[in-house]
Write a protein that holds these residues in place. Structure first.
Motif, PDB file in Angstrom:
ATOM      1  N   HIS A  68      24.882   0.426  56.945  1.00 29.83           N
ATOM      2  CA  HIS A  68      24.074   1.614  57.301  1.00 29.83           C
ATOM      3  C   HIS A  68      23.270   1.334  58.567  1.00 29.83           C
ATOM      4  CE1 HIS A  68      24.953   4.120  53.915  1.00 29.83           C
ATOM      5  NE2 HIS A  68      24.449   3.301  53.025  1.00 29.83           N
ATOM      6  N   LEU A  69      22.695   0.129  58.644  1.00 37.82           N
ATOM      7  CA  LEU A  69      21.890  -0.233  59.823  1.00 37.82           C
ATOM      8  C   LEU A  69      22.726  -0.159  61.096  1.00 37.82           C
ATOM      9  CD1 LEU A  69      19.679  -3.318  58.872  1.00 37.82           C
ATOM     10  CD2 LEU A  69      18.932  -1.120  59.777  1.00 37.82           C
ATOM     11  N   ARG A  70      23.966  -0.636  60.966  1.00 40.99           N
ATOM     12  CA  ARG A  70      24.866  -0.637  62.116  1.00 40.99           C
ATOM     13  C   ARG A  70      25.248   0.798  62.513  1.00 40.99           C
ATOM     14  NH1 ARG A  70      28.752  -4.631  60.027  1.00 40.99           N
ATOM     15  NH2 ARG A  70      27.083  -6.136  60.168  1.00 40.99           N
ATOM     16  N   ASN A  71      25.423   1.655  61.510  1.00 45.30           N
ATOM     17  CA  ASN A  71      26.001   2.985  61.758  1.00 45.30           C
ATOM     18  C   ASN A  71      25.010   4.091  62.075  1.00 45.30           C
ATOM     19  OD1 ASN A  71      28.556   2.034  61.314  1.00 45.30           O
ATOM     20  ND2 ASN A  71      28.617   2.629  59.159  1.00 45.30           N
ATOM     21  N   ILE A  72      23.768   3.939  61.613  1.00 42.42           N
ATOM     22  CA  ILE A  72      22.874   5.105  61.620  1.00 42.42           C
ATOM     23  C   ILE A  72      22.682   5.719  63.018  1.00 42.42           C
ATOM     24  CG2 ILE A  72      20.688   3.742  61.635  1.00 42.42           C
ATOM     25  CD1 ILE A  72      20.844   6.698  59.440  1.00 42.42           C
ATOM     26  N   VAL A  73      22.460   4.877  64.030  1.00 44.55           N
ATOM     27  CA  VAL A  73      22.205   5.426  65.368  1.00 44.55           C
ATOM     28  C   VAL A  73      23.445   6.145  65.922  1.00 44.55           C
ATOM     29  CG1 VAL A  73      21.594   4.860  67.751  1.00 44.55           C
ATOM     30  CG2 VAL A  73      20.296   3.866  65.850  1.00 44.55           C
ATOM     31  N   PRO A  74      24.631   5.484  65.947  1.00 47.89           N
ATOM     32  CA  PRO A  74      25.800   6.221  66.460  1.00 47.89           C
ATOM     33  C   PRO A  74      26.165   7.463  65.640  1.00 47.89           C
ATOM     34  CG  PRO A  74      26.407   3.978  65.755  1.00 47.89           C
ATOM     35  CD  PRO A  74      24.918   4.057  65.716  1.00 47.89           C
ATOM     36  N   VAL A  75      25.944   7.429  64.339  1.00 46.47           N
ATOM     37  CA  VAL A  75      26.296   8.597  63.518  1.00 46.47           C
ATOM     38  C   VAL A  75      25.381   9.780  63.847  1.00 46.47           C
ATOM     39  CG1 VAL A  75      26.217   9.467  61.133  1.00 46.47           C
ATOM     40  CG2 VAL A  75      27.456   7.372  61.633  1.00 46.47           C
ATOM     41  N   VAL A  76      24.084   9.534  64.002  1.00 47.44           N
ATOM     42  CA  VAL A  76      23.156  10.623  64.352  1.00 47.44           C
ATOM     43  C   VAL A  76      23.495  11.152  65.750  1.00 47.44           C
ATOM     44  CG1 VAL A  76      20.743  11.196  64.876  1.00 47.44           C
ATOM     45  CG2 VAL A  76      21.296   9.881  62.824  1.00 47.44           C
ATOM     46  N   ARG A  77      23.764  10.218  66.669  1.00 43.54           N
ATOM     47  CA  ARG A  77      24.107  10.638  68.038  1.00 43.54           C
ATOM     48  C   ARG A  77      25.341  11.545  68.033  1.00 43.54           C
ATOM     49  NH1 ARG A  77      23.801   5.332  71.313  1.00 43.54           N
ATOM     50  NH2 ARG A  77      21.551   5.338  71.333  1.00 43.54           N
ATOM     51  N   GLU A  78      26.331  11.144  67.262  1.00 41.02           N
ATOM     52  CA  GLU A  78      27.578  11.914  67.166  1.00 41.02           C
ATOM     53  C   GLU A  78      27.307  13.295  66.550  1.00 41.02           C
ATOM     54  OE1 GLU A  78      30.392  11.015  68.419  1.00 41.02           O
ATOM     55  OE2 GLU A  78      31.672  12.598  67.584  1.00 41.02           O
ATOM     56  N   ALA A  79      26.447  13.338  65.540  1.00 34.99           N
ATOM     57  CA  ALA A  79      26.127  14.630  64.893  1.00 34.99           C
ATOM     58  C   ALA A  79      25.453  15.562  65.895  1.00 34.99           C
ATOM     59  CB  ALA A  79      25.233  14.407  63.674  1.00 34.99           C
ATOM     60  N   MET A  80      24.552  15.026  66.711  1.00 32.17           N
ATOM     61  CA  MET A  80      23.861  15.857  67.715  1.00 32.17           C
ATOM     62  C   MET A  80      24.856  16.343  68.771  1.00 32.17           C
ATOM     63  SD  MET A  80      20.728  16.073  66.709  1.00 32.17           S
ATOM     64  CE  MET A  80      19.942  16.831  68.122  1.00 32.17           C
ATOM     65  N   SER A  81      25.759  15.446  69.182  1.00 33.45           N
ATOM     66  CA  SER A  81      26.676  15.855  70.242  1.00 33.45           C
ATOM     67  C   SER A  81      27.716  16.868  69.719  1.00 33.45           C
ATOM     68  CB  SER A  81      27.274  14.597  70.887  1.00 33.45           C
ATOM     69  OG  SER A  81      28.640  14.570  70.770  1.00 33.45           O
ATOM     70  N   ARG A  82      28.180  16.678  68.499  1.00 31.92           N
ATOM     71  CA  ARG A  82      29.124  17.680  67.952  1.00 31.92           C
ATOM     72  C   ARG A  82      28.428  19.022  67.717  1.00 31.92           C
ATOM     73  NH1 ARG A  82      32.938  14.633  63.514  1.00 31.92           N
ATOM     74  NH2 ARG A  82      33.349  12.795  64.771  1.00 31.92           N
ATOM     75  N   ALA A  83      27.146  18.979  67.345  1.00 30.18           N
ATOM     76  CA  ALA A  83      26.403  20.233  67.128  1.00 30.18           C
ATOM     77  C   ALA A  83      26.295  20.991  68.457  1.00 30.18           C
ATOM     78  CB  ALA A  83      25.022  19.944  66.557  1.00 30.18           C
TER      79      ALA A  83
END
Ligand code: KG4
Ligand code: ZN
Length: 413
Positions: A68-83
């Motif tokens: 989770h620590l590894r993924n949280i930043v890229p996953v949030v970034r991806e969610a913002m960019s897809r939105a």
């Protein structure tokens, strides 16, 4: 912490864009999503750790937290960019009305990653933080989709069956008339031992199939005879707790009738069947083939050939019994409690036999029933943002000391 709207200010005026960023990290999926006004998912990103934990046949909490620590930043970034792509214009953190995060139930270390990140983000942005119960999220996954499809709202009170790898719960849910705020829940049933998805996972592992077990059993069951092995479910007795003995899963201080589940017995019955029918060698052979070829999926033709008829019959009978039990308890509760609609959610809601049989019985009884799409059945963050929407309208915000609550319960018991 509930913050009242200022004098003369309505809840609707209190919101701006209606955009909520949802974050979910309670188990083995790191997820982020941006949802508008609780009904339109502009993005829904899920980084699954399934392959990592598959080697161990179950979720390893320490590995989950690290991932989770590894993924949280890229996953949030991806969610913002897809939105942004979905909206057709850039959406930045400044455009959000709030950030919602799962506070429990779940793995303590895993929950903490999402909560700490969400807290830091809202602190830096000076935006409200909303705490969401993971189980409430599963229920709102379905409600969000019915809204998206412009279907009529589910009639209240609704009965929700939340059935996953960690939970098998029945809730009677309703909200204040005239707005979708202030949802209230009453827990009217729960498993006293294993969750239904846990039984799927354990039986699949026992039979040398892959992890998670649900999709494997779901895909193989139609090839067997569901009446070949007559599994039965006994009545669940409510014993008064013995002094000094606690069972966290057993219902305590409950009000009204309860419709509980128990799935550890059927798992033991499958084990006994395997032992008395000398199935060990064929199971180990199947396990070895699947381990050697990671390209094989539950739906691969070759997988059916790895199972003899006796195994397929056992799988079909197991699923027939589990689905039958979920069906009986759900409709008994709906009838006894006067539910006017049914919502089914959680990972096991992806099961095709469960969907088919529950839909057929609901149709017979003229009760509306709704299931989530497959993407929203398993853990995701769109459901967390959707469940946060009524809380944003009610300005029901979390305080700065929000922490992880691994055994968090939903509603009255
Ligand atoms: O909701 P979820 O993603 O995570 C938890 O909160 O547990 O549910 C995962 C569970 C696993 O036990 C998995 O085996 C089960 O859902 N599952 C299924 C199916 N797809 C996933 N069970 C039965 N049939 C399926 N098609
Ligand atoms: Zn879940």
């Amino acid at each position: 912490m509930r913050e009242s709207p200022q004098c003369g200010e309505t809840s609707a005026q209190a919101i701006g864009t209606g955009l909520i960023l949802g974050i979910e990290s309670s188990c083995d999926e790191t997820a982020a999503a941006v949802v508008r006004v609780g009904s339109e998912a502009l993005s829904n990103v899920v980084a699954s750790q399934m392959s990592l934990h598959a080697n161990y046949g179950g979720v390893v909490p320490e590995l989950a937290s690290r991932e989770h620590l590894r993924n949280i930043v890229p996953v949030v970034r991806e969610a913002m960019s897809r939105a942004s792509a979905a909206a057709g214009h850039p959406i930045t953190f400044a455009d959000l009305d709030a950030v919602a995060v799962t506070a429990g139930p779940g793995l303590a270390g895993a929950l903490l990653v999402g909560i700490t990140y969400a807290k830091a983000l809202t602190f830096g942005l000076d935006k409200p933080l909303i705490s969401v119960n993971h189980l409430e999220g599963h229920i709102h996954a379905v409600l969000m989709e019915t809204r998206q499809l412009n279907e009529l709202p589910m009639e209240l009170p609704l009965l929700a069956l939340v059935v996953s790898g960690g939970h098998t719960h029945l809730y009677l849910a309703t909200h204040e008339q005239g707005g979708e705020t202030n949802w209230t829940y009453r827990n009217v049933g729960r498993t006293v031992d294993d969750a239904a998805g846990e039984a799927y996972d354990k039986v699949a592992k026992l039979l040398g199939l892959g992890y998670p077990g649900g999709p494997w059993i779901d895909a193989l069951a139609p090839h067997g005879n569901p009446r070949a092995v007559p599994f039965t479910f006994g009545e669940i007795k409510h014993r008064a707790p013995r002094e000094g003995v606690t069972n966290k899963k057993a219902p305590t201080n409950t009000e009204g009738p309860h419709f509980d589940f128990s799935f550890s017995g059927i798992k033991t019955a499958v084990l006994r069947y395997v032992e008395t029918h000398n199935m060990r060698d064929s199971i180990e052979a199947r396990r070895a083939v699947l381990a050697a070829d990671p390209t094989l999926t539950p739906k691969s033709e070759a997988v059916i050939k790895l199972c003899d008829q006796q195994t397929l019959d056992l799988i079909a009978s197991f699923q027939y019994a589990v689905v039958g039990n979920l069906q009986r308890q759900t409709f008994a509760a709906a009838e006894a409690l006067g539910a006017r609609s049914i919502v089914v959610s959680g990972g096991v809601a992806a099961n095709s036999e469960l969907r088919r049989r529950l839909q057929a019985e609901a149709d017979r009884r003229n009760l509306p029933i709704a299931f989530p799409s497959l993407a929203l059945s398993t853990d995701n963050a769109a459901m967390i943002a959707a469940a946060a929407w009524p809380k944003l309208l009610a300005r029901d915000f979390a305080s700065e000391d929000l922490g992880a609550t691994p055994q968090l319960r939903l509603g009255r018991q």
